[in-house]
Design a protein around this motif. Structure first.
Motif, PDB file in Angstrom:
ATOM      1  N   THR A 339       0.841  -1.201   0.000  1.00 21.82           N
ATOM      2  CA  THR A 339       0.000   0.000   0.000  1.00 21.82           C
ATOM      3  C   THR A 339       0.873   1.248   0.000  1.00 21.82           C
ATOM      4  O   THR A 339       0.590   2.233  -0.703  1.00 21.82           O
ATOM      5  CB  THR A 339      -0.920   0.007   1.238  1.00 21.82           C
ATOM      6  N   ILE A 340       1.954   1.199   0.772  1.00 26.43           N
ATOM      7  CA  ILE A 340       2.887   2.328   0.857  1.00 26.43           C
ATOM      8  C   ILE A 340       3.646   2.491  -0.463  1.00 26.43           C
ATOM      9  O   ILE A 340       3.841   3.605  -0.954  1.00 26.43           O
ATOM     10  CB  ILE A 340       3.878   2.123   2.025  1.00 26.43           C
ATOM     11  N   TYR A 342       2.610   1.567  -3.427  1.00 26.55           N
ATOM     12  CA  TYR A 342       1.681   2.083  -4.440  1.00 26.55           C
ATOM     13  C   TYR A 342       1.506   3.594  -4.287  1.00 26.55           C
ATOM     14  O   TYR A 342       1.415   4.324  -5.280  1.00 26.55           O
ATOM     15  CB  TYR A 342       0.328   1.376  -4.325  1.00 26.55           C
ATOM     16  N   ASP A 343       1.501   4.061  -3.049  1.00 26.46           N
ATOM     17  CA  ASP A 343       1.390   5.504  -2.824  1.00 26.46           C
ATOM     18  C   ASP A 343       2.598   6.240  -3.407  1.00 26.46           C
ATOM     19  O   ASP A 343       2.473   7.366  -3.906  1.00 26.46           O
ATOM     20  CB  ASP A 343       1.285   5.780  -1.320  1.00 26.46           C
ATOM     21  N   SER A 344       3.767   5.597  -3.377  1.00 28.18           N
ATOM     22  CA  SER A 344       4.975   6.193  -3.974  1.00 28.18           C
ATOM     23  C   SER A 344       4.812   6.334  -5.486  1.00 28.18           C
ATOM     24  O   SER A 344       5.261   7.318  -6.081  1.00 28.18           O
ATOM     25  CB  SER A 344       6.205   5.329  -3.655  1.00 28.18           C
ATOM     26  N   LYS A 346       1.983   6.822  -6.992  1.00 32.57           N
ATOM     27  CA  LYS A 346       1.037   7.914  -7.198  1.00 32.57           C
ATOM     28  C   LYS A 346       1.702   9.279  -7.015  1.00 32.57           C
ATOM     29  O   LYS A 346       1.434  10.225  -7.764  1.00 32.57           O
ATOM     30  CB  LYS A 346      -0.150   7.758  -6.251  1.00 32.57           C
ATOM     31  N   LYS A 347       2.602   9.354  -6.043  1.00 30.71           N
ATOM     32  CA  LYS A 347       3.304  10.615  -5.821  1.00 30.71           C
ATOM     33  C   LYS A 347       4.188  10.973  -7.013  1.00 30.71           C
ATOM     34  O   LYS A 347       4.388  12.146  -7.325  1.00 30.71           O
ATOM     35  CB  LYS A 347       4.142  10.526  -4.551  1.00 30.71           C
ATOM     36  N   VAL A 379      -7.247   3.328   3.259  1.00 29.23           N
ATOM     37  CA  VAL A 379      -6.190   3.499   2.242  1.00 29.23           C
ATOM     38  C   VAL A 379      -5.959   2.186   1.509  1.00 29.23           C
ATOM     39  O   VAL A 379      -5.781   2.149   0.286  1.00 29.23           O
ATOM     40  CB  VAL A 379      -4.880   4.000   2.887  1.00 29.23           C
ATOM     41  N   ALA A 383      -6.661   1.405  -2.455  1.00 28.08           N
ATOM     42  CA  ALA A 383      -5.554   0.900  -3.273  1.00 28.08           C
ATOM     43  C   ALA A 383      -5.950  -0.382  -3.987  1.00 28.08           C
ATOM     44  O   ALA A 383      -5.633  -0.585  -5.175  1.00 28.08           O
ATOM     45  CB  ALA A 383      -4.318   0.666  -2.404  1.00 28.08           C
TER      46      ALA A 383
END
Length: 526
Positions: A339-340, A342-344, A346-347, A379, A383
């Protein structure tokens, strides 16, 4: 640029493997050379996921200990057996070496020569020569008048017409005509003495090997010995060598015992790569690593303390890993490390390819037990929906397929099952081993309950204060527990039970991170 290794813990699950692969892909996309690795055998679920999305499994990384390949040694610092003494001396002087490896045409180490060996040869061997024309021309700065040979071996004769024979190498500074009537291997004329047309014609007719040097005969006598092949010297045949893959700490021990200044560096088949100077052993570059899904030494790769940790991505409680420099530590209370990651993405505004999206989706579904675990956050749910769309799968149907693949214990040995997701924790200097597996086949496991108990008891006597095996059944929404003798009270108080038995079902307990581990650690730390 040396690559950065990205890996999870020693019992790689889907989250640790998928997160490593996904992060490596993202970093490579951003221009940072990165390689995903695993540091343990893959479990059944992870193999299913990789096969399903047709992604190759990362290769195994044994350790990240410092090796000789991490040290700044002198690459390609060796000489050929047919190099001249002068060439070898110049090379040693250029590199600041007191000794240098000798190699054959295939760069295989054949010996080792030191300044001491060279000096000893120069003192004792002044009357014989074994060299080639190239070395003679180079050292004596000579001009070739005529040559029909490239290699020369024989006795050195200086201005002695009467003692010349066909195997001699003759050096003269007068009486050229007399010597042209002799048979010899090579004639060296000193002082750049000019030759007339008649002499030149005779040299060609008789095919005499002749060179002319600007040096006087005394200087030639001193320099010509330096044209000898280095192989003429008595070499050290079996020098103390160091393999390029040797551990740095092992070399330090060797260097203290051997007490040499220089060490030939070799690889397989004794091929020489260069020389390591003892004075350079502090010039090294540590292996660079990024940890995912863990931040604890006990769960990580061997030799981690000798590596440079660049970043950590995790969703667990803080462990005991420390660094000497500030690093990027991305640890969040979410259901999965993926999840973390995937957030990278997106950033950075990068959409992962479908296969990578599938891996991250699998990781979140695995760690959250299809979003049913108490560790699941909004979150994670968001995701999963986004990644499922990119991967082109129905996450509920796919998730059940994945869990069925993971829960099957068919063909697994007892040790394989226990070690499938086995992690160690140290509390008050006591080490505890906790294994959490997902399976719907507890009835099969329970048939060998006594054997499992015996195995856990053996492990506790050898390495652990306590060993616990939790078998989580997603459909039953709980976990069965098998434990070593001596862990009864820990489990009773941790889970608020009046009594406990081997194979006890703990209703509602399905998360290692939010339920099993916090309950146990809270009791152990009292």
């Amino acid at each position: 640029m040396r690559p950065v290794y990205i890996f999870g813990h020693k019992s790689p699950d889907t989250d640790s493997v998928a997160s490593a692969i996904a992060l490596a892909y993202l970093r490579n996309k951003l221009g940072s050379k990165s390689i995903a690795k695993v540091i343990g055998p893959l479990n059944r679920e992870t193999r299913f996921v990789l096969d399903y999305f047709k992604v190759p499994a990362p290769s195994y990384l044994n350790d990240v200990k410092m090796q000789i390949c991490d040290v700044e040694y002198l690459k390609n610092s060796f000489v050929s057996r047919t190099d001249s003494i002068q060439m070898v001396y110049n090379r040693m002087k250029e590199l600041g070496l007191t000794a240098i490896p000798i190699v054959n045409d295939s760069k295989v180490l054949t010996g080792y020569v030191s300044l001491e060996n060279i000096m000893d040869f120069l003192i004792k061997s002044k009357s014989k020569l074994k060299t080639n024309l190239k070395h003679l021309v180079s050292v004596l700065e000579a001009t070739i008048i005529n040559n029909s040979a490239s290699n020369f071996e024989g006795n050195l004769v200086y201005n002695q017409e009467s003692s010349v024979n066909e195997n001699d190498i003759v050096v003269i500074n007068n009486n050229v005509d007399k010597f042209l009537n002799k048979n010899m291997k090579l004639l060296i004329i000193a002082d750049n003495k000019p030759l007339n047309n008649k002499q030149k014609k005779l040299i060609v007719q008789k095919n005499i090997n002749v060179i002319v040097s600007p040096y006087d005969i005394l200087k030639i006598s001193k320099k010509i010995i330096l044209t000898n092949f280095i192989n003429n010297i008595k070499l050290t045949p079996n020098p103390k060598t160091v393999n390029i893959n040797s551990y740095y700490t092992d070399f330090l021990l060797l260097s203290k015992k051997a007490n040499y200044n220089n060490y030939p560096i070799i690889k397989d088949n004794n091929v020489c790569l260069g020389v390591l100077k003892l004075s350079d052993i502090r010039n090294y570059e540590k292996k660079k690593v990024i940890l995912v899904d863990h931040n604890n030494y006990e769960q990580s790769i061997d030799g981690l303390e000798e590596a440079e940790i660049l970043e950590i991505f995790d969703h667990h409680n803080l462990g005991n890993i420390g660094t000497t420099m500030p690093i990027y530590f991305n640890c969040r209370p979410v259901g999965s490390t993926a999840t973390i990651i995937y957030d990278s993405y997106k950033k950075e505004r990068i959409v992962p390819p479908s296969q990578i999206a599938g891996l991250m989706l699998s990781a979140i579904l695995s760690d959250t037990l299809l979003l049913s675990s108490p560790t699941t956050t909004d979150v994670d749910i968001k995701a999963v929906k986004e990644l499922a769309k990119i991967a082109g799968v129905d996450y509920k149907q796919y998730g059940m397929k994945m869990l069925r693949a993971a829960s099957s214990i068919k063909g697994l040995s007892m040790s394989e099952l226990i070690n499938q997701d086995f992690k160690t924790y140290t509390v008050s200097n006591n080490v505890y081993g906790i294994s959490v597996i997902t399976s719907m086949d507890f009835d099969v496991i329970s048939q060998d309950m006594d054997k499992y108990i015996e195995r856990l008891n053996e492990m506790s006597k050898k390495d652990f204060k306590g060993v616990l095996l939790f078998i989580t059944d997603v459909l039953m929404q709980g976990s069965y527990v098998i434990y070593n003798k001596g862990s009864e009270e820990l489990l009773k108080t941790a889970f608020n039970l009046k009594s406990i038995k081997e194979g006890q079902f703990l209703e509602g307990v399905i998360s290692r991170k939010k339920q099993i581990l916090p309950a146990l650690l809270k009791e152990l730390e009292k």
